[in-house]
Write a protein that holds these residues in place. Sequence first.
Motif, short mmCIF file in Angstrom:
data_model
loop_
_atom_site.label_atom_id
_atom_site.label_comp_id
_atom_site.label_asym_id
_atom_site.label_seq_id
_atom_site.Cartn_x
_atom_site.Cartn_y
_atom_site.Cartn_z
N HIS A 108 0.89 -1.10 0.13
CA HIS A 108 0.09 0.14 -0.11
C HIS A 108 0.34 1.10 0.26
O HIS A 108 0.61 2.42 -0.25
CB HIS A 108 -0.86 -0.17 0.53
N VAL A 111 1.80 1.41 -4.01
CA VAL A 111 1.09 2.33 -4.34
C VAL A 111 1.08 3.75 -4.44
O VAL A 111 0.97 5.04 -5.10
CB VAL A 111 -0.54 1.55 -4.09
N TRP A 122 -2.99 5.53 -11.80
CA TRP A 122 -3.28 4.98 -10.62
C TRP A 122 -3.56 2.98 -11.29
O TRP A 122 -3.13 2.43 -10.93
CB TRP A 122 -4.52 5.10 -9.70
N GLN A 123 -4.10 2.88 -12.27
CA GLN A 123 -3.90 1.32 -13.21
C GLN A 123 -2.60 0.80 -13.22
O GLN A 123 -2.61 -0.32 -12.46
CB GLN A 123 -5.09 1.90 -14.44
N CYS A 126 -1.29 0.50 -9.75
CA CYS A 126 -2.10 -1.34 -9.14
C CYS A 126 -1.43 -2.36 -9.96
O CYS A 126 -0.97 -3.89 -8.50
CB CYS A 126 -3.27 -0.94 -8.93
N PHE A 186 -9.83 6.26 -8.12
CA PHE A 186 -9.27 5.22 -7.72
C PHE A 186 -9.96 4.77 -5.84
O PHE A 186 -9.50 3.82 -5.65
CB PHE A 186 -7.37 5.58 -7.44
N PHE A 258 -3.03 -7.41 -4.10
CA PHE A 258 -4.52 -6.96 -4.03
C PHE A 258 -4.58 -6.79 -3.03
O PHE A 258 -5.35 -5.32 -2.75
CB PHE A 258 -5.60 -7.95 -4.76
N VAL A 261 -3.43 -2.85 -2.46
CA VAL A 261 -4.07 -1.43 -3.00
C VAL A 261 -5.40 -1.33 -2.54
O VAL A 261 -5.53 0.15 -2.17
CB VAL A 261 -4.47 -2.37 -4.17
#
Length: 378
Positions: A108, A111, A122-123, A126, A186, A258, A261
Amino acid sequence: MTSSSSPRPRRRRPGPPGRFRRPDGPVPAARPRGPGGHLVGAYGLLALTALLCLVFSLTLPRTFPTAATLDAILSNQSIPAVLALAAMVPIVTRAFDLSLGYGLGLAHVMVMQLVVHEGWPWQLACLVVIAGGAVVGVLNGVIVEFGRIDSFIATLGTGSMLYAVTGWVTDGGRIVPGPQGLPAAFTDLYDSTFLGLPVPAFYVLALAVVLWVVLERLPLGRYLYVVGSNRRAADLVGIPTRRYSVYTFAVSGLIVGFAGVLLAAQQQIGNPSVGLDYLLPAFVGALLGSTAIKPGRPNAPGTVVAVAVLAVGLTGIGQMGADFWTIPLFHGGTLLLAVGLAGYSARRLRTSAATARDAPAGPPPRASRPGGPADRPP
């Protein structure tokens, strides 16, 4: 010559030395486990969840049985549920990944670093973080399997290294977005709703379904369970145990990425130490989940049910005004209970399988001899 009306008793031939000779007559088979015991073992946690909901609803009728409480449980417990599923995957092969909390903190933070300070879309940020989580998982698996280091020690060491990288990236401080904030798309990864329910709950549901299909319906899952139950036997039948163990760590790291994120979308700030708070609840959910639905082995539906039990219990305790120290007390006590119940369920499963395998079959029907009663005409 003397004749006797009674037949001469046949002399028994001794069996080979060291072998068990079956006694004469039928041997009673082991008593099978009744359906009631199986239902209690499989769905006991689910019943406990319903009981806790009933108790807290009667005790706190104005605050607990509300839509706001349901939304809070589904939203706040989504990340612990995802992390519990990540911890469950290596446990299938009897390995433990203690780097989960450290990996969550690094994921995190990365990110936030890429989006806020580096200006990445942001895509892309991630995707890179999720892929990086899988790489860390592969590294853990290689160290454990090919370095022949116990998974507790290996993942604790790599976790400490991940924590060091987190401190180096953040320089010991927090990553705070600028005045424009984070992209709305996001933050909607965590804040939006679907069908009136928080979207993170559907992430947990989808992930649990995927893991259930892989573990229960595909040959890969059966191989993983064989590796976890008897690694020596898996080697003898040709299952590549090392490779499959590395797979479990890789999947675990992917899920942790994941979860990182989701944590970044929830917190909207980079905190280098926040991931450690999720380590204990993740293992509590994974170990307690191995006592439900499929008692004796880790499974995705049982893990989700275990997280639901913890979520309902913590929410009810919090609404009753309990002190802050009751949360770690609850998690610690539940962890001890989960480890004990998981070990008991595994031992009982192995004992039942061994009893069913070793139980002697009944004697074959005795064929009638020529001239016997079956051959005589009426």
